[in-house]
Design a protein around this motif. Structure first.
Motif, PDB file in Angstrom:
ATOM      1  N   LEU A  19       0.830  -1.207   0.000  1.00  0.00           N
ATOM      2  CA  LEU A  19       0.000   0.000   0.000  1.00  0.00           C
ATOM      3  C   LEU A  19       0.868   1.264   0.000  1.00  0.00           C
ATOM      4  O   LEU A  19       0.630   2.209  -0.748  1.00  0.00           O
ATOM      5  N   ASP A  21       3.990   1.633  -0.984  1.00  0.00           N
ATOM      6  CA  ASP A  21       4.735   1.807  -2.236  1.00  0.00           C
ATOM      7  C   ASP A  21       3.835   2.409  -3.311  1.00  0.00           C
ATOM      8  O   ASP A  21       4.242   3.281  -4.070  1.00  0.00           O
ATOM      9  N   ASN A 165      -5.895  -5.182  -0.335  1.00  0.00           N
ATOM     10  CA  ASN A 165      -5.947  -6.503   0.284  1.00  0.00           C
ATOM     11  C   ASN A 165      -7.312  -6.713   0.937  1.00  0.00           C
ATOM     12  O   ASN A 165      -7.624  -6.071   1.938  1.00  0.00           O
ATOM     13  N   ARG A 296       5.720 -10.530   4.553  1.00  0.00           N
ATOM     14  CA  ARG A 296       5.077 -10.767   5.834  1.00  0.00           C
ATOM     15  C   ARG A 296       4.942 -12.265   6.039  1.00  0.00           C
ATOM     16  O   ARG A 296       4.539 -12.989   5.128  1.00  0.00           O
ATOM     17  N   LYS A 301       0.794 -15.398   2.536  1.00  0.00           N
ATOM     18  CA  LYS A 301       2.015 -15.393   1.713  1.00  0.00           C
ATOM     19  C   LYS A 301       2.600 -16.796   1.546  1.00  0.00           C
ATOM     20  O   LYS A 301       3.675 -16.960   0.958  1.00  0.00           O
ATOM     21  N   THR A 327       8.870 -10.637   8.844  1.00  0.00           N
ATOM     22  CA  THR A 327       8.379 -10.708  10.224  1.00  0.00           C
ATOM     23  C   THR A 327       6.906 -11.090  10.141  1.00  0.00           C
ATOM     24  O   THR A 327       6.279 -10.931   9.097  1.00  0.00           O
ATOM     25  N   ALA A 352      13.216  -9.546  10.525  1.00  0.00           N
ATOM     26  CA  ALA A 352      13.153  -8.110  10.808  1.00  0.00           C
ATOM     27  C   ALA A 352      12.528  -7.417   9.619  1.00  0.00           C
ATOM     28  O   ALA A 352      12.347  -8.028   8.560  1.00  0.00           O
ATOM     29  N   ASP A 354      13.554  -4.645   7.131  1.00  0.00           N
ATOM     30  CA  ASP A 354      14.801  -3.965   6.789  1.00  0.00           C
ATOM     31  C   ASP A 354      14.767  -3.576   5.300  1.00  0.00           C
ATOM     32  O   ASP A 354      15.026  -4.402   4.419  1.00  0.00           O
ATOM     33  N   GLU A 375      -2.698 -13.308  -3.808  1.00  0.00           N
ATOM     34  CA  GLU A 375      -1.789 -12.165  -3.991  1.00  0.00           C
ATOM     35  C   GLU A 375      -2.515 -11.091  -4.792  1.00  0.00           C
ATOM     36  O   GLU A 375      -2.648 -11.193  -6.016  1.00  0.00           O
ATOM     37  N   TYR A 383       9.817  -6.004  -8.350  1.00  0.00           N
ATOM     38  CA  TYR A 383      11.153  -5.521  -7.964  1.00  0.00           C
ATOM     39  C   TYR A 383      12.216  -6.542  -8.347  1.00  0.00           C
ATOM     40  O   TYR A 383      13.299  -6.191  -8.800  1.00  0.00           O
TER      41      TYR A 383
HETATM   42  P1  ADP Z   1       1.873  -6.836   1.018  1.00  0.00           P
HETATM   43  O1  ADP Z   1       1.470  -5.419   0.837  1.00  0.00           O
HETATM   44  O2  ADP Z   1       0.749  -7.813   0.946  1.00  0.00           O
HETATM   45  O3  ADP Z   1       2.709  -7.056   2.232  1.00  0.00           O
HETATM   46  P2  ADP Z   1       3.365  -6.517  -1.485  1.00  0.00           P
HETATM   47  O4  ADP Z   1       4.111  -7.523  -2.318  1.00  0.00           O
HETATM   48  O5  ADP Z   1       2.306  -5.747  -2.180  1.00  0.00           O
HETATM   49  O6  ADP Z   1       2.810  -7.281  -0.208  1.00  0.00           O
HETATM   50  O7  ADP Z   1       4.412  -5.464  -0.902  1.00  0.00           O
HETATM   51  C1  ADP Z   1       5.361  -5.810   0.024  1.00  0.00           C
HETATM   52  C2  ADP Z   1       6.352  -4.665   0.142  1.00  0.00           C
HETATM   53  O8  ADP Z   1       6.910  -4.710   1.465  1.00  0.00           O
HETATM   54  C3  ADP Z   1       7.523  -4.792  -0.805  1.00  0.00           C
HETATM   55  O9  ADP Z   1       8.020  -3.482  -1.060  1.00  0.00           O
HETATM   56  C4  ADP Z   1       8.542  -5.592   0.025  1.00  0.00           C
HETATM   57  O10 ADP Z   1       9.857  -5.389  -0.431  1.00  0.00           O
HETATM   58  C5  ADP Z   1       8.311  -4.988   1.382  1.00  0.00           C
HETATM   59  N1  ADP Z   1       8.638  -5.857   2.523  1.00  0.00           N
HETATM   60  C6  ADP Z   1       7.886  -6.856   3.044  1.00  0.00           C
HETATM   61  N2  ADP Z   1       8.489  -7.386   4.127  1.00  0.00           N
HETATM   62  C7  ADP Z   1       9.638  -6.716   4.289  1.00  0.00           C
HETATM   63  C8  ADP Z   1      10.704  -6.783   5.244  1.00  0.00           C
HETATM   64  N3  ADP Z   1      10.702  -7.674   6.235  1.00  0.00           N
HETATM   65  N4  ADP Z   1      11.727  -5.916   5.126  1.00  0.00           N
HETATM   66  C9  ADP Z   1      11.737  -5.001   4.098  1.00  0.00           C
HETATM   67  N5  ADP Z   1      10.780  -4.876   3.164  1.00  0.00           N
HETATM   68  C10 ADP Z   1       9.738  -5.724   3.265  1.00  0.00           C
END
Ligand code: ADP
Length: 471
Positions: A19, A21, A165, A296, A301, A327, A352, A354, A375, A383
Motif C-alpha cells: 500500500l 509503495d 488486500n 510478511r 504469503k 516478520t 526483521a 529492513d 496475492e 522488484y
Molecule cells: P503486502 O502489501 O501484501 O505485504 P506486497 O508484495 O504488495 O505485499 O508489498 C510488500 C512490500 O513490502 C515490498 O516493497 C517488500 O519489499 C516490502 N517488505 C515486506 N516485508 C519486508 C521486510 N521484512 N523488510 C523489508 N521490506 C519488506
C-alpha cells in the motif's frame, strides 16, 4: 481535476507493505494529486519540519479530539503530503502495532483520522474533485460523504476505492455506531455486512468506482471473497483491476542508494557483484543457487508451506541457499529460526523489517519465491524482475498478470500451478536446474529486466477513471 489520496501508509513516510509503495508512487505520475495520512510518532515523522494549516476539534464518545492538518516543509516527495496530527490516537511508534503488539483501539483510530480529514475538507475551500481512498482504514469516507449530515457540502465529491488486500476489512460491532458522525439512519444498510459495520464492504457499495490492484485478483474476488463475492458481482459495473507499477526512480539498478554495488557495466557483473556482497553479509556460499523470500510471515504469503518445503530441500540438496527476510506470525518465525540453526551456511534468515536488506536481496539473489495463497498484486516479483532475479510464483492474483511462464517465449519465471509443499519443492528444484543451464538462466534474467512495470501505463488508467467520474 484534482485528487486527494487518503491513506494509512505512504512511502517513505510510513510503510508496512505494498500500500505504501503504491500511494508513494502514483501521485508522482498524475498531475494535481496530493496525499493525506496520519502523523505517526515514528522516527521519520520526528525528523520532519511541518507547518500547521488547519486546527479543529470534534466530539468523540467521552472525549474531545483535537487535531491539526500540517504540511511538510522540509521534504520533497514529488507531491504534497498532508498529515493529520491526532496525538492521542497516532503518536505511537508504529502504523498498526508497536513493540507491545497490535493496537486495540484501531476502529477508533481510523474513524478519528477519517473524520478529521472530512472536517478539514468541509471547512476549507479546496480544489479536490475526487477523493481516492485505500483499503478499509479509509473505507467509511464514501458513506460519510454521502450520508453524514456534518459533511453534506462534500456530496459532489467523487470517490474511488482501491482494494490492496481484501483479507483485512476493519469490521466492528453495531454497538460502536456512535464512532461515525451522525448519519441518515435509513442508509445504515450500506454500512452493514454480516451484522457488523464493515468499512471495506461499505466502501465497495458507496464509492463511485472501485479498483483492485490487478485484473486477475478482481476476477478471483467474484468467485471467492470471504463472503463478499456477491458484492463484487452486484457492483461489477463500477469495478476494474489495474495492475500496480513500480517507482522506477527508486528501483533503479544504477542509482539505488541501498546497494553497495549499483550497476555500472553489464547485468551479469551487477548480479555477480551484488550476490558476492549478499553472501558475505549473510555468510552463505556464493556458488550455490540463491532462492529468497521477502514478506510478511503470514499464511496468505504461504510462509508456512515455504518453511516446510525449505526443510525438505535442505535435507537433500546442498547446492541451494535459502534467504529469508520477514516478520509476522511468531509460530512461522520460529520455523525459520529452526531452519537457520539446522542449516548454517545454507540459510540467511533475517526476522526483521529492513528496507535496505530487501533491496540487497532483490539485487543479489538468483530467484525470488512467492508461494502466496492469494496475492492482490504483489510488488516483490516486480522488484525482483527489475533487478534481474527470476520469480518463482504460485499462479494467483497479480502473479498471473505479471509473470510469464519460462517455458513460453519471452518467459520470465517459474509458475507453480498449485500451492502445496510438493509444488514448492519442485519449483525450487526446477530453479536449481535452470541455474546450472547458464544459457537459459541468462536469457530469463534478460527477459525479466526487459519487462516494463513503470507506473506510466497504470497511472493513465487511474487518470481515465477520475476524468470519467467528473464528466
Ligand atoms: P503486502 O502489501 O501484501 O505485504 P506486497 O508484495 O504488495 O505485499 O508489498 C510488500 C512490500 O513490502 C515490498 O516493497 C517488500 O519489499 C516490502 N517488505 C515486506 N516485508 C519486508 C521486510 N521484512 N523488510 C523489508 N521490506 C519488506
Amino acid at each position: 481535476m484534482s485528487v486527494l489520496h487518503v491513506t494509512a501508509e505512504c512511502y517513505p513516510a510510513a510503510k508496512v507493505g505494498g500500500l505504501a509503495d503504491v500511494v508513494g508512487a502514483v501521485p508522482k505520475y498524475l498531475s494535481g494529486a496530493d496525499v493525506i495520512m496520519p502523523k505517526y510518532g515514528t522516527a521519520w515523522f520526528r525528523n520532519q519540519t511541518t507547518e500547521t494549516i488547519f486546527k479543529n476539534t470534534f466530539w468523540f464518545p467521552g472525549q474531545t479530539i483535537e487535531f491539526s492538518i500540517q504540511t511538510l516543509t522540509s521534504t520533497d516527495l514529488g507531491f504534497t503530503l498532508f498529515v493529520v496530527d491526532i496525538p492521542s490516537k497516532f503518536d505511537r511508534d508504529g502504523v498498526y502495532s508497536d513493540a507491545n503488539g497490535f493496537f486495540a483501539d484501531d476502529d477508533e483510530r481510523w474513524l478519528c483520522f477519517q473524520r478529521a480529514v472530512l472536517i478539514w475538507l468541509s471547512s476549507s475551500n479546496l480544489p479536490y474533485t475526487v477523493l481516492h481512498v485505500h483499503d478499509h482504514h479509509t473505507g467509511l469516507i464514501p458513506f460519510m460523504i454521502k450520508y453524514s449530515y456534518d459533511y453534506s457540502n462534500l456530496q459532489s465529491l467523487k470517490t474511488v476505492l482501491t482494494i490492496h488486500n481484501l483479507a483485512y476489512q476493519g469490521a466492528f460491532g453495531w454497538d460502536r455506531q456512535y464512532l461515525l458522525a451522525a448519519f441518515d439512519n435509513w442508509k445504515s444498510g450500506l454500512l452493514d455486512w454480516d451484522h457488523h459495520i464493515n468499512p471495506l464492504a461499505s466502501a465497495i457499495r458507496c464509492a463511485d468506482w472501485v479498483t483492485t490492484v490487478s485484473p486477475s485478483y478482481l476476477e478471483e474476488l467474484k468467485e471467492d471473497a470471504g463472503g463478499l463475492e456477491w458484492l463484487f458481482n452486484s457492483e461489477q459495473h463500477k469495478c476494474s483491476g489495474i495492475l500496480n507499477g513500480i517507482d522506477t526512480t527508486i528501483w533503479d539498478r544504477a542509482t539505488d542508494k541501498y546497494l553497495a554495488k549499483p550497476q555500472t557495466t553489464s547485468l551479469d557483473q551487477f548480479k555477480l557483484d551484488n550476490k558476492i556482497e549478499l553472501c558475505k553479509q549473510l555468510n552463505v556460499k556464493p556458488s550455490n543457487c540463491i532462492v529468497s523470500f521477502i514478506g510478511r510471515m503470514v499464511e496468505q504469503k504461504g510462509a508456512d508451506v515455504l518453511a516446510y518445503a525449505a526443510h525438505q530441500i535442505l535435507q537433500t540438496q546442498s547446492d541451494v541457499n535459502i534467504v529469508i527476510l520477514g516478520t509476522g506470525d511468531p509460530y512461522l518465525e520460529d520455523q525459520f529460526k529452526i531452519l537457520k540453526e539446522q542449516y548454517p551456511g545454507l540459510t540467511g534468515i533475517t526476522l526483521a523489517y529492513d528496507e535496505s536488506l530487501a533491496h540487497q536481496i532483490y539485487a543479489g539473489s538468483d530467484f525470488l519465491i512467492m508461494p502466496s495463497r492469494h496475492e492482490p498484486c504483489g510488488l516483490n516479483q516486480l522488484y525482483s524482475m527489475r533487478y534481474g532475479t527470476i520469480p518463482i510464483v504460485h499462479n494467483t492474483g497479480g502473479l498471473i498478470d505479471s509473470v510469464k511462464d519460462y517455458k513460453t517465449s519471452g518467459g520470465t519465471g517459474i509458475k507453480l500451478k498449485e500451492l502445496s509443499v510438493k509444488s514448492v519443492i519442485d519449483g525450487i528444484k526446477e530453479a536449481a536446474a535452470i541455474y546450472k543451464d547458464s544459457k537459459l538462466f541468462n536469457q530469463l534474467r534478460e527477459n525479466c529486466i526487459a519487462e516494463d512495470f513503470s507506473w506510466e501505463a497504470s497511472s493513465k488508467k487511474y487518470q481515465y477513471i477520475y476524468e470519467s467520474l467528473n464528466d
